[in-house]
Design a protein around this motif. Structure first.
Motif, PDB file in Angstrom:
ATOM      1  N   ASN A  20      21.258  15.261  32.921  1.00 16.47           N
ATOM      2  CA  ASN A  20      21.421  13.923  32.359  1.00 16.47           C
ATOM      3  C   ASN A  20      22.672  13.232  32.881  1.00 16.47           C
ATOM      4  O   ASN A  20      22.690  12.002  33.036  1.00 16.47           O
ATOM      5  N   ALA A  21      23.725  14.010  33.161  1.00 20.52           N
ATOM      6  CA  ALA A  21      24.914  13.417  33.786  1.00 20.52           C
ATOM      7  C   ALA A  21      24.548  12.825  35.136  1.00 20.52           C
ATOM      8  O   ALA A  21      25.009  11.728  35.498  1.00 20.52           O
ATOM      9  N   ASP A  22      23.698  13.514  35.881  1.00 18.33           N
ATOM     10  CA  ASP A  22      23.274  13.020  37.194  1.00 18.33           C
ATOM     11  C   ASP A  22      22.450  11.734  37.052  1.00 18.33           C
ATOM     12  O   ASP A  22      22.584  10.814  37.869  1.00 18.33           O
ATOM     13  N   ILE A  23      21.610  11.666  36.016  1.00 14.54           N
ATOM     14  CA  ILE A  23      20.821  10.452  35.770  1.00 14.54           C
ATOM     15  C   ILE A  23      21.748   9.267  35.525  1.00 14.54           C
ATOM     16  O   ILE A  23      21.559   8.175  36.091  1.00 14.54           O
ATOM     17  N   VAL A  24      22.772   9.470  34.706  1.00 15.56           N
ATOM     18  CA  VAL A  24      23.704   8.386  34.384  1.00 15.56           C
ATOM     19  C   VAL A  24      24.500   7.983  35.628  1.00 15.56           C
ATOM     20  O   VAL A  24      24.739   6.790  35.869  1.00 15.56           O
ATOM     21  N   LYS A  25      24.894   8.958  36.434  1.00 11.98           N
ATOM     22  CA  LYS A  25      25.620   8.642  37.675  1.00 11.98           C
ATOM     23  C   LYS A  25      24.769   7.783  38.603  1.00 11.98           C
ATOM     24  O   LYS A  25      25.263   6.803  39.188  1.00 11.98           O
ATOM     25  N   ARG A  26      23.500   8.128  38.722  1.00 13.67           N
ATOM     26  CA  ARG A  26      22.607   7.335  39.589  1.00 13.67           C
ATOM     27  C   ARG A  26      22.456   5.916  39.056  1.00 13.67           C
ATOM     28  O   ARG A  26      22.412   4.956  39.830  1.00 13.67           O
ATOM     29  N   GLU A  27      22.383   5.770  37.721  1.00 13.13           N
ATOM     30  CA  GLU A  27      22.276   4.448  37.138  1.00 13.13           C
ATOM     31  C   GLU A  27      23.544   3.633  37.387  1.00 13.13           C
ATOM     32  O   GLU A  27      23.484   2.428  37.653  1.00 13.13           O
ATOM     33  N   MET A  28      24.699   4.285  37.310  1.00 14.81           N
ATOM     34  CA  MET A  28      25.954   3.583  37.569  1.00 14.81           C
ATOM     35  C   MET A  28      26.013   3.087  39.012  1.00 14.81           C
ATOM     36  O   MET A  28      26.423   1.942  39.266  1.00 14.81           O
ATOM     37  N   LEU A  29      25.578   3.906  39.946  1.00 22.87           N
ATOM     38  CA  LEU A  29      25.567   3.490  41.353  1.00 22.87           C
ATOM     39  C   LEU A  29      24.551   2.373  41.582  1.00 22.87           C
ATOM     40  O   LEU A  29      24.794   1.457  42.381  1.00 22.87           O
ATOM     41  N   ARG A  30      23.433   2.434  40.882  1.00 23.79           N
ATOM     42  CA  ARG A  30      22.432   1.373  41.005  1.00 23.79           C
ATOM     43  C   ARG A  30      22.992   0.051  40.484  1.00 23.79           C
ATOM     44  O   ARG A  30      22.799  -1.014  41.093  1.00 23.79           O
ATOM     45  N   LEU A  31      23.699   0.115  39.367  1.00 27.27           N
ATOM     46  CA  LEU A  31      24.306  -1.085  38.803  1.00 27.27           C
ATOM     47  C   LEU A  31      25.359  -1.657  39.758  1.00 27.27           C
ATOM     48  O   LEU A  31      25.478  -2.877  39.908  1.00 27.27           O
ATOM     49  N   LYS A  32      26.117  -0.767  40.389  1.00 25.71           N
ATOM     50  CA  LYS A  32      27.090  -1.243  41.377  1.00 25.71           C
ATOM     51  C   LYS A  32      26.382  -1.950  42.529  1.00 25.71           C
ATOM     52  O   LYS A  32      26.820  -3.022  42.983  1.00 25.71           O
ATOM     53  N   ASP A  33      25.278  -1.370  42.995  1.00 27.81           N
ATOM     54  CA  ASP A  33      24.518  -1.989  44.088  1.00 27.81           C
ATOM     55  C   ASP A  33      23.970  -3.362  43.692  1.00 27.81           C
ATOM     56  O   ASP A  33      23.732  -4.212  44.553  1.00 27.81           O
ATOM     57  N   GLU A  34      23.760  -3.563  42.391  1.00 21.71           N
ATOM     58  CA  GLU A  34      23.296  -4.860  41.905  1.00 21.71           C
ATOM     59  C   GLU A  34      24.436  -5.883  41.791  1.00 21.71           C
ATOM     60  O   GLU A  34      24.210  -7.033  41.430  1.00 21.71           O
ATOM     61  N   GLY A  35      25.655  -5.443  42.089  1.00 19.95           N
ATOM     62  CA  GLY A  35      26.795  -6.356  42.065  1.00 19.95           C
ATOM     63  C   GLY A  35      27.696  -6.228  40.856  1.00 19.95           C
ATOM     64  O   GLY A  35      28.648  -7.009  40.707  1.00 19.95           O
ATOM     65  N   LYS A  36      27.441  -5.222  39.986  1.00 18.14           N
ATOM     66  CA  LYS A  36      28.284  -5.042  38.807  1.00 18.14           C
ATOM     67  C   LYS A  36      29.606  -4.374  39.203  1.00 18.14           C
ATOM     68  O   LYS A  36      29.649  -3.528  40.099  1.00 18.14           O
ATOM     69  N   THR A  37      30.657  -4.765  38.503  1.00 18.08           N
ATOM     70  CA  THR A  37      31.956  -4.121  38.657  1.00 18.08           C
ATOM     71  C   THR A  37      32.106  -3.099  37.540  1.00 18.08           C
ATOM     72  O   THR A  37      31.847  -3.403  36.376  1.00 18.08           O
ATOM     73  N   ILE A  38      32.517  -1.880  37.898  1.00 18.60           N
ATOM     74  CA  ILE A  38      32.537  -0.782  36.931  1.00 18.60           C
ATOM     75  C   ILE A  38      33.925  -0.145  36.900  1.00 18.60           C
ATOM     76  O   ILE A  38      34.489   0.187  37.944  1.00 18.60           O
ATOM     77  N   ILE A  39      34.463   0.001  35.697  1.00 17.62           N
ATOM     78  CA  ILE A  39      35.689   0.777  35.487  1.00 17.62           C
ATOM     79  C   ILE A  39      35.289   2.082  34.820  1.00 17.62           C
ATOM     80  O   ILE A  39      34.652   2.081  33.770  1.00 17.62           O
ATOM     81  N   LEU A  40      35.639   3.186  35.443  1.00 17.69           N
ATOM     82  CA  LEU A  40      35.298   4.520  34.942  1.00 17.69           C
ATOM     83  C   LEU A  40      36.584   5.252  34.573  1.00 17.69           C
ATOM     84  O   LEU A  40      37.399   5.564  35.441  1.00 17.69           O
ATOM     85  N   SER A  41      36.772   5.497  33.280  1.00 17.40           N
ATOM     86  CA  SER A  41      37.909   6.277  32.806  1.00 17.40           C
ATOM     87  C   SER A  41      37.419   7.689  32.525  1.00 17.40           C
ATOM     88  O   SER A  41      36.549   7.893  31.678  1.00 17.40           O
ATOM     89  N   THR A  42      37.958   8.658  33.235  1.00 18.10           N
ATOM     90  CA  THR A  42      37.444  10.031  33.109  1.00 18.10           C
ATOM     91  C   THR A  42      38.490  11.044  33.543  1.00 18.10           C
ATOM     92  O   THR A  42      39.408  10.733  34.308  1.00 18.10           O
ATOM     93  N   HIS A  43      38.332  12.276  33.024  1.00 17.83           N
ATOM     94  CA  HIS A  43      39.122  13.406  33.501  1.00 17.83           C
ATOM     95  C   HIS A  43      38.318  14.260  34.482  1.00 17.83           C
ATOM     96  O   HIS A  43      38.829  15.257  34.998  1.00 17.83           O
ATOM     97  N   ASN A  44      37.077  13.888  34.712  1.00 19.92           N
ATOM     98  CA  ASN A  44      36.200  14.649  35.601  1.00 19.92           C
ATOM     99  C   ASN A  44      36.421  14.185  37.040  1.00 19.92           C
ATOM    100  O   ASN A  44      35.854  13.186  37.480  1.00 19.92           O
ATOM    101  N   MET A  45      37.248  14.928  37.768  1.00 18.84           N
ATOM    102  CA  MET A  45      37.631  14.503  39.114  1.00 18.84           C
ATOM    103  C   MET A  45      36.476  14.613  40.108  1.00 18.84           C
ATOM    104  O   MET A  45      36.449  13.907  41.112  1.00 18.84           O
TER     105      MET A  45
END
Length: 299
Positions: A165-190
């Motif tokens: 499911n983490a991989d599904i969400v990552k793919r969705e985030m990249l898809r949203l970026k490709d659509e022109g969205k700006t994304i700020i990701l706050s995480t400890h997962n390097m």
């Protein structure tokens, strides 16, 4: 959306949460907001989303000062999450979508698209309390993006997700970026930072201590270590331009780790080895973002 903060300061009683913090978040990119616990990341996010105001400094959106109506262009998934346990999943999602300005008709249409995309249609009429933590986070992710905002802010979005499911969400985030969205990701997962982020800012003790493109930062922090695989099992070269860190036989090859020393260039080092041995492959080790994070914070 292009976002910029300029010399943002925030003080709580005797605690300086942000000390002249300036970041630049390019349009249609994933921007990693990194830092140890208590560094000031959440405070900065709350200022960007206008939950709180800075004591001084400015938040700029598309080159102009941020204003109240900009919040409708922002989707924010906070780290401290929660849904109404007794509500049905569909009712909860509809309620949150309408809070974000969608009509009932538009909210239902968008939810059908997202519930099918996340394969949770069977849960639409189930109570929230019946969902696993990961399933609830899918609903909250959908509620964050449902109103098609230009800026998306995700605070630890992968906590509680299994790898699939983490991989599904990552793919969705990249898809949203490709659509022109700006994304700020706050995480400890390097690892996620290396997979997703174009640029990062590292905040430590209320200040930005590192900022730039992920690949450039890794290059800047490289330890000048090279890996060579040679044909045969002999290597007896000693030279002041390098230190041999390890030498391991591997079938008919020998694997070397060499650290470059002094003023010799990388090309000169490689040529030094190529002129004397049959080189099967070589590459330079770049530090992981985890290495860079630890080295910067503990320095």
């Amino acid at each position: 959306m292009y976002l910029e903060t300029s010399n943002v300061v925030k003080q709580y009683a005797n605690h300086l949460a942000l000390d002249k913090v300036s970041i630049q978040v390019p349009r249609a990119t994933v921007f990693g907001l990194l830092g140890p616990n208590g560094a000031g990341k959440t405070t900065l996010i709350r200022i960007i989303t206008r939950i709180t105001a800075p004591d001084s400094g400015e938040v700029m959106i598309d080159g102009r000062p941020s204003k109240a109506e900009d919040v409708y262009k922002i989707g924010y998934l906070p780290e401290e999450r929660g849904l109404y346990k007794k509500m049905k999943v569909g009712e909860q999602a509809m309620y949150l979508a309408q809070l974000r300005g969608l009509s009932k008709k538009d909210a239902h249409r968008e939810l059908m698209i997202w519930f099918k995309r996340f394969d949770i249609m069977d849960w639409y009429n189930r109570k929230v309390e019946e969902l696993s933590k990961g399933m609830q986070q899918k609903v909250q992710f959908i509620s964050t993006v449902i109103h098609n905002p230009d800026l998306l802010i995700f605070d630890e979005p992968f906590s509680g997700f299994d790898p699939v499911n983490a991989d599904i969400v990552k793919r969705e985030m990249l898809r949203l970026k490709d659509e022109g969205k700006t994304i700020i990701l706050s995480t400890h997962n390097m690892e996620s930072v290396e997979e997703l982020c174009d640029n990062i800012a590292l905040i430590h003790k209320s200040q930005v201590v590192l900022q730039g493109k992920v690949f450039d930062i890794r290059k800047e922090h490289r330890p000048n270590i090279f890996r060579f695989r040679l044909m045969g099992n002999e290597f007896d070269l000693v030279h002041p331009s390098f230190t041999l860190l390890s030498k391991e036989p591997y079938h008919e090859f020998i694997d070397l780790r060499i650290q470059k020393e002094g003023d010799i260039s990388s090309n000169e080092l490689v040529k030094l080895i190529l002129d004397r041995y049959e080189v099967v492959s070589y590459d330079e080790e770049l530090p992981t973002m985890n290495d860079v994070f630890i080295r910067t914070v503990t320095k």
